[in-house]
Structures are given as C-alpha cells and as structure tokens.
Write a protein that holds these residues in place. Structure first.
Motif, PDB file in Angstrom:
ATOM      1  N   LEU A 284       0.845  -1.193   0.000  1.00  0.00           N
ATOM      2  CA  LEU A 284       0.000   0.000   0.000  1.00  0.00           C
ATOM      3  C   LEU A 284       0.884   1.248   0.000  1.00  0.00           C
ATOM      4  O   LEU A 284       1.778   1.372   0.840  1.00  0.00           O
ATOM      5  N   SER A 285       0.629   2.132  -0.956  1.00  0.00           N
ATOM      6  CA  SER A 285       1.412   3.364  -1.065  1.00  0.00           C
ATOM      7  C   SER A 285       0.563   4.548  -0.617  1.00  0.00           C
ATOM      8  O   SER A 285      -0.628   4.633  -0.947  1.00  0.00           O
ATOM      9  N   PHE A 286       1.217   5.440   0.119  1.00  0.00           N
ATOM     10  CA  PHE A 286       0.530   6.645   0.581  1.00  0.00           C
ATOM     11  C   PHE A 286       0.343   7.596  -0.603  1.00  0.00           C
ATOM     12  O   PHE A 286       1.239   7.758  -1.431  1.00  0.00           O
ATOM     13  N   ALA A 287      -0.820   8.212  -0.673  1.00  0.00           N
ATOM     14  CA  ALA A 287      -1.164   9.056  -1.822  1.00  0.00           C
ATOM     15  C   ALA A 287      -0.282  10.302  -1.882  1.00  0.00           C
ATOM     16  O   ALA A 287       0.239  10.777  -0.870  1.00  0.00           O
ATOM     17  N   ASN A 288      -0.155  10.840  -3.104  1.00  0.00           N
ATOM     18  CA  ASN A 288       0.586  12.085  -3.308  1.00  0.00           C
ATOM     19  C   ASN A 288      -0.327  13.259  -2.972  1.00  0.00           C
ATOM     20  O   ASN A 288      -1.351  13.483  -3.624  1.00  0.00           O
ATOM     21  N   VAL A 289       0.025  13.998  -1.951  1.00  0.00           N
ATOM     22  CA  VAL A 289      -0.815  15.111  -1.499  1.00  0.00           C
ATOM     23  C   VAL A 289      -0.202  16.457  -1.858  1.00  0.00           C
ATOM     24  O   VAL A 289      -0.638  17.497  -1.368  1.00  0.00           O
ATOM     25  N   GLU A 290       0.797  16.470  -2.731  1.00  0.00           N
ATOM     26  CA  GLU A 290       1.475  17.713  -3.073  1.00  0.00           C
ATOM     27  C   GLU A 290       0.566  18.684  -3.833  1.00  0.00           C
ATOM     28  O   GLU A 290       0.791  19.893  -3.820  1.00  0.00           O
ATOM     29  N   GLN A 291      -0.470  18.154  -4.495  1.00  0.00           N
ATOM     30  CA  GLN A 291      -1.309  19.000  -5.336  1.00  0.00           C
ATOM     31  C   GLN A 291      -2.586  19.460  -4.634  1.00  0.00           C
ATOM     32  O   GLN A 291      -3.506  19.955  -5.289  1.00  0.00           O
ATOM     33  N   HIS A 292      -2.659  19.328  -3.335  1.00  0.00           N
ATOM     34  CA  HIS A 292      -3.807  19.850  -2.591  1.00  0.00           C
ATOM     35  C   HIS A 292      -3.652  21.371  -2.489  1.00  0.00           C
ATOM     36  O   HIS A 292      -3.039  21.886  -1.558  1.00  0.00           O
ATOM     37  N   SER A 293      -4.226  22.063  -3.461  1.00  0.00           N
ATOM     38  CA  SER A 293      -4.009  23.503  -3.590  1.00  0.00           C
ATOM     39  C   SER A 293      -4.929  24.296  -2.672  1.00  0.00           C
ATOM     40  O   SER A 293      -6.130  23.998  -2.547  1.00  0.00           O
ATOM     41  N   TRP A 294      -4.376  25.320  -2.061  1.00  0.00           N
ATOM     42  CA  TRP A 294      -5.147  26.268  -1.257  1.00  0.00           C
ATOM     43  C   TRP A 294      -6.267  26.893  -2.083  1.00  0.00           C
ATOM     44  O   TRP A 294      -7.350  27.178  -1.563  1.00  0.00           O
ATOM     45  N   PHE A 295      -6.057  27.081  -3.378  1.00  0.00           N
ATOM     46  CA  PHE A 295      -7.007  27.787  -4.232  1.00  0.00           C
ATOM     47  C   PHE A 295      -7.961  26.850  -4.965  1.00  0.00           C
ATOM     48  O   PHE A 295      -8.558  27.242  -5.977  1.00  0.00           O
TER      49      PHE A 295
END
Length: 476
Positions: A102-113
């Motif tokens: 199981l790989s942890f999801a990429n959350v880098e693109q959770h944009s404030w906007f």
C-alpha cells in the motif's frame, strides 16, 4: 465609558455576524482510506510504502501492527495519546488476507485555491440558509478577512502556490488552537510542523483584523481567479447553459442563467441586514423556493468610453439563479430581481442604496434578454461609431496634409451673407463690373479701356472698379 462599551460591544457583534469560517476538508491521516492507493487502511500483513522524496505530515490515531514500512526522508508522524506502531507477530488476521503493498497518496497537489477543498462553516444561521445562499467561486476559498480552520486531530499538507507573495487571512485554527495575531502566527511558523504542512511560493499572513465596514469587504482573491477556476474546472471547462447569453458575475468562473442586480451604496449600507431582508421578504416565499442568491461586495472595473481602463469602483453584486429547466431557466430569478428593483425604488434611500441596475438572461424563447445591458450596448455602439468616424476623418486630414489627397471644400452661402447682399446691392448692371481680370481676349490692338468704349452703346460710358486702386490716394 458606558456608551463606549455599548458601541464597542456592538462592533464585536457586527464583526462576529459578518465573520466567515472556511474549513479545510482533506487530511493526511493514517486512518483515512482515501489517502492510500488501494482505498483502504493498511492492515498487519501489508507492506506500507511512503515515497522517500515526498514530504509528509501524518496523524496517527491508534496503534497499528506492521509487517514492513518504508519511511520518507523528510516528514513527521503525529501520534495521538496511546497511538503507535508495533511489529506484526505473524498471527492470523482474518480481515487482512495475505497482504499487499500500500502506497501513501501524493498530497502535493492539494491547492489552497481549489474551492472543492474548502467548506463554509460560518454559523448556524448560515447553515440554515444553505438552501438559499451560495458563494461565488472566488469566495469559496478563504478571503482576506475570513478565519481558517484545520480540524483538530488531523494532519494536512497545503500547496500555497499563488500569484501573490502573501495570502492574508484573519486567523488560523490548527491542532486545537486558534492563532489570531501576527506574533502568534510567526511563532508557529518557526516551529517544526509548519514546513511539513505548508509549501509553495507564497506564505500565509495572519492579520487578526475583521472586515471594518458594515457594507462588507471584497474577498481579495481576484489576483488568483485564474488559478481558482483552473483548479475547479480542469480541462472540462464551463458547462453549456440553456440561456442564449449567460451572465458572467464578477468572482465567478462560469456564466449563469438568471439575473445579476448591481447596487450602488452609501457608507451606512449594511450588507448583513440587507441580505436578511431579501431572505425574509422573498426567498422564504414558496414561489422562490428554488432560487439561490450570492450577495457580496466586488470591485467593478471602470473604463473611459468603454475602452480605456480607469480604476475600479466598489459595488454590491447580487447573483440570482434558480432550478428551472428548459424555457423556464432563470425566470423565477428574473421575477425576484424585478421585486428587488421595485423595493429599491421605494426604499433605496432609506437602505443606503442610491441606485441599482439589473441584467437578465433566461432560457425563454427570447433568451439573452438583458434589461440593464441593452442601453449600455447601445451607448457603447454609439461611442465606437463616433470613434470610427473620427479615425476616418483624421486619416483623410493626414493624407491631405501630406499632399496625397486633394479635398474640395464646398462653401455654402450663409443666411447672414444673403441678408447683407439684400441690404447692400452691388452696382447697377449698366455701370460696369468689378472683375479687373476680365479674361476675354478682345479684338484690336488698343487698350482694354479703349476697346470697351468702342463696344459700348452710343452715349453710354463704360467703366470698371479696380479693387487694388484707391481713388482717395490721388485726390488733392
């Protein structure tokens, strides 16, 4: 002091009534199934994988048995009381099976906007009005006077990429504490967690300042409007609408069918009270059950002659949409706009509204009708026509001055010139003529005067007037 205290208390109540609270929805908790690529929480037989170059902040609520786990090079695990990790002893786990990676999801693109990642939790009163009130897309993201909430016992990571260097908000609540001053926020940024929770080219600024105007305050997210719309719409773009000429509200990504009422306002105008007035007087009526309203202060660009920008002006924008379909789309919103305009004509001055305009677009056979827009379109067409005419005349004059075009001037007699001719008649026809350059070649070799005398009838003298000759100069 008593009067001052009453005034101060009133201001606090006003600020509380107008305050908006926006809550961040996603989290990076270990127990959140959507944070894993298999859409489930890891169990004892699974191998857990965090990408080594991805920065994470992970909140862990309980104890988990592990077979194997690869950790990132940079990140943090926040453990609740009694939470932790233990090595799997190999005993049978009926709910786990043989195990997977199981790989942890990429959350880098959770944009404030991204408006989809925020929830408006302003107050119970607003929640009761949820069926009638909606927010413009730019206002779904925290505005400059909003308070931001990150839920307690959660971890998160927010991308702050922005067109601005600083993103101001009133306050930020996280990890169960509210930070409402510049000093408190600066202290938190100096701590260990901020770097893992926030990233991007901008920084958050906590001002602790509520909106100071009873007429409301503009959201302040217009500089990142394109970023907000790109996050919201993606590659699909805006949906097709049944009305012929949809309206484009300021601060909204897509057009709407319905009506947009624009109010001018005086300093005493109260946005909160006027919103309550519209809700109680009309939106609560059964015939307007399907109508939704967005009301806020916006900055409307101003231009000279409809072409040259000259700053902006603050106005109150009321966007009205309804749930009508087909030819009925927008008709209920149009009727509500007419009711609002009628009320303003009667009570506008008392409400602090000196003037208002309305634009309408419905799904009727005459769709695209815009009550307030038509005069402006006519005026704009007139101005453009005048500018085109001046441009053509200027071009002709330029060519004439350069000698590339010869313009013949037609001189029309003026009325007063004709009057002068009637008052001062010229010499009688038998007395001569006033053209010294008579260009008819006369026969004979004599002088012109002698020839004229010969041609004149017997007994009648012929003479002419020379405008270059002044008889008074020779008189003695």
């Amino acid at each position: 002091l008593g009067g001052y205290w009453v005034t101060f208390t009133s201001l606090l109540l006003l600020a509380a009534a107008m305050a908006a609270y926006k809550q961040w929805i996603p989290n990076t908790n270990f127990e959140t199934a959507s944070n894993w690529d298999k859409e489930r929480v890891p169990c004892a037989s699974d191998m857990i994988h965090f990408e080594k170059n991805k920065v994470v902040s992970v909140f862990v609520r309980s104890t988990h048995a592990l077979t194997d786990m690869y950790l990132p090079l940079d990140g943090e695990f926040l453990l609740a009381s009694g939470a932790g990790f233990a090595a799997f002893d190999g005993s049978w786990d009926p709910g786990c099976g043989s195990g997977e990676v199981l790989s942890f999801a990429n959350v880098e693109q959770h944009s404030w906007f991204n408006p989809e990642l925020w929830q408006d939790v302003s107050s119970s009163t607003d929640l009761e009005r949820a069926g009638h009130i909606f927010l413009l897309d730019e206002e779904r993201v925290p505005c400059q006077y909003d308070s931001v909430i990150f839920q307690p016992e959660t971890s998160f990571r927010v991308n702050l990429d922005s067109s601005r260097q600083v993103i101001p908000v009133r306050s930020i609540s996280l990890l169960g504490q509210e930070l409402s001053s510049t000093e408190a926020w600066a202290e938190y940024l100096g701590g260990p967690s901020a770097a893992w929770q926030f990233h991007g080219n901008a920084t958050l600024q906590v001002t602790g300042t509520p909106c100071p105007h009873s007429s409301g305050c503009a959201c302040g997210n217009s500089q990142d409007g394109d970023r907000i719309c790109a996050s919201l719409l993606g590659v699909e773009g805006c949906p097709a609408l049944p009305c012929h000429s949809p309206l484009q509200p300021l601060g909204h990504c897509c057009g709407v069918c319905g009506a947009v009422v624009t109010l001018d306002f005086k300093p005493e105008f109260d946005l909160q009270q006027y919103r309550d007035r519209v809700v109680q007087a009309w939106l609560s009526l059964p015939k307007y059950a399907g109508v939704q309203m967005a009301i806020s202060k916006v900055h409307r660009a101003q231009t000279f002659l409809g072409l040259i920008p000259r700053g902006s002006a603050s106005v109150i924008q009321i966007v009205l949409v309804d749930g009508g379909a087909g030819t009925q789309t927008g008709t209920a919103a149009e009727q509500l706009a007419a009711d609002i305009m009628g009320d303003i004509s009667l009570h506008g001055e008392a409400l602090g509204i000196p003037g208002a305009t309305v634009d309408v677009a419905t799904g009727s056979a005459l769709s695209g009708q815009t009550a307030g827009r038509a005069p402006r379109q006519i005026a704009l067409g007139t101005v453009l026509g005048l500018l085109f005419t001046l441009l053509v005349l200027g071009g002709l004059l330029y060519l004439h001055r350069k000698g590339k075009l010869r313009l013949q001037v037609l001189r029309l007699p003026r009325l007063w010139d004709r009057a002068e001719e009637l008052d001062n008649p010229g010499p009688e026809s038998g007395k001569g003529f006033d053209n010294p350059m008579f260009d008819v070649e006369l026969p004979g070799a004599g002088t012109v005067e002698e020839t004229l005398q010969e041609m004149a009838p017997e007994g009648q003298q012929v003479f002419y007037l020379n405008p270059l000759y002044n008889p008074s100069e020779t008189e003695t």
